[in-house]
Enzyme design. Structure first.
Site, PDB file in Angstrom:
ATOM      1  N   ARG A  50       0.882  -1.133  -0.085  1.00 39.24           N
ATOM      2  CA  ARG A  50      -0.039  -0.154  -0.040  1.00 39.24           C
ATOM      3  C   ARG A  50       0.897   1.254   0.163  1.00 39.24           C
ATOM      4  NH1 ARG A  50      -1.460  -0.486   6.497  1.00 39.24           N
ATOM      5  NH2 ARG A  50      -0.177   1.024   7.149  1.00 39.24           N
ATOM      6  N   GLY A  51       0.087   2.278  -0.034  1.00 39.35           N
ATOM      7  CA  GLY A  51       1.008   3.763   0.266  1.00 39.35           C
ATOM      8  C   GLY A  51       1.905   3.940  -0.702  1.00 39.35           C
ATOM      9  N   ASP A  94       8.487 -10.479   6.599  1.00 42.81           N
ATOM     10  CA  ASP A  94       8.856  -9.354   7.519  1.00 42.81           C
ATOM     11  C   ASP A  94      10.321  -8.861   7.613  1.00 42.81           C
ATOM     12  OD1 ASP A  94       9.524  -7.955   9.860  1.00 42.81           O
ATOM     13  OD2 ASP A  94       7.935  -8.698  11.217  1.00 42.81           O
ATOM     14  N   LEU A 127       9.720  11.369  24.042  1.00 44.51           N
ATOM     15  CA  LEU A 127      10.649  10.687  24.400  1.00 44.51           C
ATOM     16  C   LEU A 127      10.721  10.465  26.090  1.00 44.51           C
ATOM     17  CD1 LEU A 127      13.427   9.532  23.480  1.00 44.51           C
ATOM     18  CD2 LEU A 127      14.631  11.607  24.279  1.00 44.51           C
ATOM     19  N   ASN A 177      11.565  16.101  14.819  1.00 41.44           N
ATOM     20  CA  ASN A 177      10.077  16.314  15.059  1.00 41.44           C
ATOM     21  C   ASN A 177       9.727  15.941  16.306  1.00 41.44           C
ATOM     22  OD1 ASN A 177       7.664  17.171  14.017  1.00 41.44           O
ATOM     23  ND2 ASN A 177       7.062  15.350  12.998  1.00 41.44           N
ATOM     24  N   TYR A 183      11.492   7.794  15.435  1.00 43.83           N
ATOM     25  CA  TYR A 183      11.388   7.752  13.942  1.00 43.83           C
ATOM     26  C   TYR A 183      12.483   8.767  13.215  1.00 43.83           C
ATOM     27  CZ  TYR A 183       8.741   8.445   9.403  1.00 43.83           C
ATOM     28  OH  TYR A 183       8.557   8.306   8.195  1.00 43.83           O
ATOM     29  N   LYS A 187      15.423   7.738  10.757  1.00 44.66           N
ATOM     30  CA  LYS A 187      15.609   8.354   9.455  1.00 44.66           C
ATOM     31  C   LYS A 187      17.150   9.003   9.143  1.00 44.66           C
ATOM     32  CE  LYS A 187      11.608   6.561   7.689  1.00 44.66           C
ATOM     33  NZ  LYS A 187      11.711   5.614   6.595  1.00 44.66           N
ATOM     34  N   THR A 219      -0.864   9.474   2.811  1.00 41.92           N
ATOM     35  CA  THR A 219      -0.888   7.904   2.890  1.00 41.92           C
ATOM     36  C   THR A 219      -1.752   7.345   4.236  1.00 41.92           C
ATOM     37  OG1 THR A 219       1.021   7.593   4.249  1.00 41.92           O
ATOM     38  CG2 THR A 219       1.157   7.580   1.786  1.00 41.92           C
TER      39      THR A 219
HETATM   40  N1  LIG Z   1       3.706   9.242   4.399  1.00 44.97           N
HETATM   41  C1  LIG Z   1       4.561  10.357   4.338  1.00 44.97           C
HETATM   42  O1  LIG Z   1       4.301  11.331   4.806  1.00 44.97           O
HETATM   43  C2  LIG Z   1       5.814  10.032   4.852  1.00 44.97           C
HETATM   44  C3  LIG Z   1       6.825  11.048   5.156  1.00 44.97           C
HETATM   45  C4  LIG Z   1       8.230  10.456   5.094  1.00 44.97           C
HETATM   46  C5  LIG Z   1       8.593   9.242   5.044  1.00 44.97           C
HETATM   47  N2  LIG Z   1       7.768   8.363   4.743  1.00 44.97           N
HETATM   48  C6  LIG Z   1       8.392   6.865   4.449  1.00 44.97           C
HETATM   49  O2  LIG Z   1       7.730   6.401   3.410  1.00 44.97           O
HETATM   50  C7  LIG Z   1       7.585   5.029   3.642  1.00 44.97           C
HETATM   51  C8  LIG Z   1       6.454   4.457   3.327  1.00 44.97           C
HETATM   52  O3  LIG Z   1       5.641   5.275   4.002  1.00 44.97           O
HETATM   53  P1  LIG Z   1       3.913   5.022   3.717  1.00 44.97           P
HETATM   54  O4  LIG Z   1       3.207   6.446   4.172  1.00 44.97           O
HETATM   55  O5  LIG Z   1       3.601   4.464   2.405  1.00 44.97           O
HETATM   56  O6  LIG Z   1       3.527   3.938   4.960  1.00 44.97           O
HETATM   57  P2  LIG Z   1       2.266   2.786   5.059  1.00 44.97           P
HETATM   58  O7  LIG Z   1       2.149   2.771   6.564  1.00 44.97           O
HETATM   59  O8  LIG Z   1       1.243   3.351   4.206  1.00 44.97           O
HETATM   60  O9  LIG Z   1       2.962   1.607   4.298  1.00 44.97           O
HETATM   61  C9  LIG Z   1       4.123   1.167   4.842  1.00 44.97           C
HETATM   62  C10 LIG Z   1       4.149  -0.305   4.297  1.00 44.97           C
HETATM   63  O10 LIG Z   1       5.371  -0.995   5.026  1.00 44.97           O
HETATM   64  C11 LIG Z   1       4.967  -2.438   5.370  1.00 44.97           C
HETATM   65  N3  LIG Z   1       5.694  -2.819   6.513  1.00 44.97           N
HETATM   66  C12 LIG Z   1       5.904  -2.279   7.889  1.00 44.97           C
HETATM   67  N4  LIG Z   1       6.743  -2.932   8.664  1.00 44.97           N
HETATM   68  C13 LIG Z   1       7.332  -4.080   7.568  1.00 44.97           C
HETATM   69  C14 LIG Z   1       8.106  -5.203   7.784  1.00 44.97           C
HETATM   70  N5  LIG Z   1       8.696  -5.366   9.062  1.00 44.97           N
HETATM   71  N6  LIG Z   1       8.617  -5.910   6.812  1.00 44.97           N
HETATM   72  C15 LIG Z   1       7.810  -5.695   5.505  1.00 44.97           C
HETATM   73  N7  LIG Z   1       7.035  -4.468   5.315  1.00 44.97           N
HETATM   74  C16 LIG Z   1       6.426  -3.786   6.546  1.00 44.97           C
HETATM   75  C17 LIG Z   1       3.574  -2.075   5.966  1.00 44.97           C
HETATM   76  O11 LIG Z   1       2.911  -3.385   6.020  1.00 44.97           O
HETATM   77  C18 LIG Z   1       2.925  -1.068   4.866  1.00 44.97           C
HETATM   78  O12 LIG Z   1       2.611  -1.842   3.852  1.00 44.97           O
HETATM   79  C19 LIG Z   1       8.093   4.783   5.178  1.00 44.97           C
HETATM   80  O13 LIG Z   1       9.629   4.410   5.117  1.00 44.97           O
HETATM   81  C20 LIG Z   1       7.952   5.915   5.656  1.00 44.97           C
HETATM   82  O14 LIG Z   1       8.572   6.185   7.135  1.00 44.97           O
HETATM   83  C21 LIG Z   1       6.523   8.522   4.642  1.00 44.97           C
END
Ligand SMILES: NC(=O)c1ccc[n+]([C@@H]2O[C@H](COP(=O)([O-])OP(=O)(O)OC[C@H]3O[C@@H](n4cnc5c(N)ncnc54)[C@H](O)[C@@H]3O)[C@@H](O)[C@H]2O)c1
Length: 278
Positions: A50-51, A94, A127, A177, A183, A187, A219
């Site tokens: 997803r996402g 995983d 924290l 943040n 987090y 990152k 997302t």
């Molecule tokens: N959405 C934002 O605004 C944003 C901003 C900065 C960074 N990010 C980064 O972008 C990436 C994707 O984010 P998103 O918003 O699509 O998140 P999301 O939660 O919609 O999707 C994350 C996906 O990663 C999978 N996942 C989690 N743990 C896992 C594991 N141990 N093994 C395999 N898969 C695993 C989840 O099942 C999920 O499908 C992440 O690394 C997130 O930190 C997102």
């Protein structure tokens, strides 16, 4: 590839920063067809159910790659649907499992060209109230597993010369943040990893290493943010709106291109000129 990306609508949410482009002597190949630069290449995307990960897999498939979509076993139904739609393969795993690197290598006997570390989680808490488990799970998914699997796939030869690794940072890893120390630390670790591994991976393996640093992207992860913080996150940039997953996916596809051999060790913000991390 860099000019094609930056001068196109694909980079609409990428702005206001310096991107260093080297001389590209190592592994820079102009694609035979710029419409399908990844034809004949295999790409693995973690968190692809997803996402942002789903959008990355779709964009790399559009560019001609055979995609392997990885996500946790609990997301297997969504994962299979995404992989099926893209003509790819689903790998329910995983990414924090001890044998994740070996299992990925086992699923890719013919090797891998593009490795996208997108899977990530948040476990927000100030924290002072942070249980150790919330700290360690975020560090393990977002950083530890990236280190371990990258190491295994490079050292074992699964990632071929000319390969591309794209990691996922965040503007929270650049600026920090409130409530996201775990987090942001994970990152920021990705930012450091890209800078240190990039030059070494290119000279030893002929593989580039870069990261996207998304700002606020619409997302399920950001839908879970409390309303007022979410609105602030959306609006604190020059476009006054959140980005969408395809903005991050197009940036990833630019890094993944065979024509991007001169782009290495870069962390590129996809944030609409966010004030955070500027
Ligand atoms: N959405 C934002 O605004 C944003 C901003 C900065 C960074 N990010 C980064 O972008 C990436 C994707 O984010 P998103 O918003 O699509 O998140 P999301 O939660 O919609 O999707 C994350 C996906 O990663 C999978 N996942 C989690 N743990 C896992 C594991 N141990 N093994 C395999 N898969 C695993 C989840 O099942 C999920 O499908 C992440 O690394 C997130 O930190 C997102």
């Amino acid at each position: 590839s860099t000019f094609r990306f930056l001068l196109s609508p694909r980079s609409a949410y990428v702005s206001g920063q310096v991107i260093e482009v080297g001389d590209g002597e190592a592994g820079n190949v102009a694609p035979a067809d710029w419409g399908t630069p990844l034809a004949g290449r295999t790409a693995l995307v973690t968190g692809a159910a997803r996402g942002i990960g789903e959008a990355v897999a779709a964009t790399l498939a559009r560019d001609g790659a055979r995609v392997v979509c990885l996500d946790v076993p609990a997301a297997e139904a969504d994962l299979a649907a995404v992989a099926g739609r893209l003509g790819g393969v689903a790998l329910a795993l995983d990414i924090t499992a001890d044998d994740a690197g070996a299992r990925i290598a086992g699923a890719l006997p013919e090797g891998l060209d593009v490795l996208v570390h997108n899977a990530g989680i948040t476990r927000d808490r100030r924290l002072v109230n942070m249980p150790a488990e919330r700290w360690s799970s975020v560090l393990d998914v977002n950083l530890g597993s990236v280190l371990r699997t990258t190491d295994a796939l490079l050292a074992g030869g699964t990632l071929r010369a000319g390969g591309r690794i794209v990691m996922t940072a965040s503007i929270a890893g650049i600026a920090g943040n409130a409530g996201q120390t775990n987090y942001a630390a994970s990152k920021a670790g990705i930012v450091g990893l890209v800078r240190s591994l990039g030059p070494r991976a290119l000279s030893e393996y002929g593989v580039t290493v870069n990261a996207v640093a998304p700002g606020f992207i619409e997302t399920r992860m950001t839908a879970a943010v409390p309303l007022f913080i979410r609105e602030a996150g959306r609006r604190m940039n020059s476009l006054s709106q959140g980005g969408v997953p395809v903005d991050v996916a197009e940036t990833t596809a630019w890094f993944a291109s065979p024509g991007s051999g001169a782009v290495n060790g870069q962390v590129v913000r996809v944030c609409g000129q966010s004030l955070l991390g500027a």
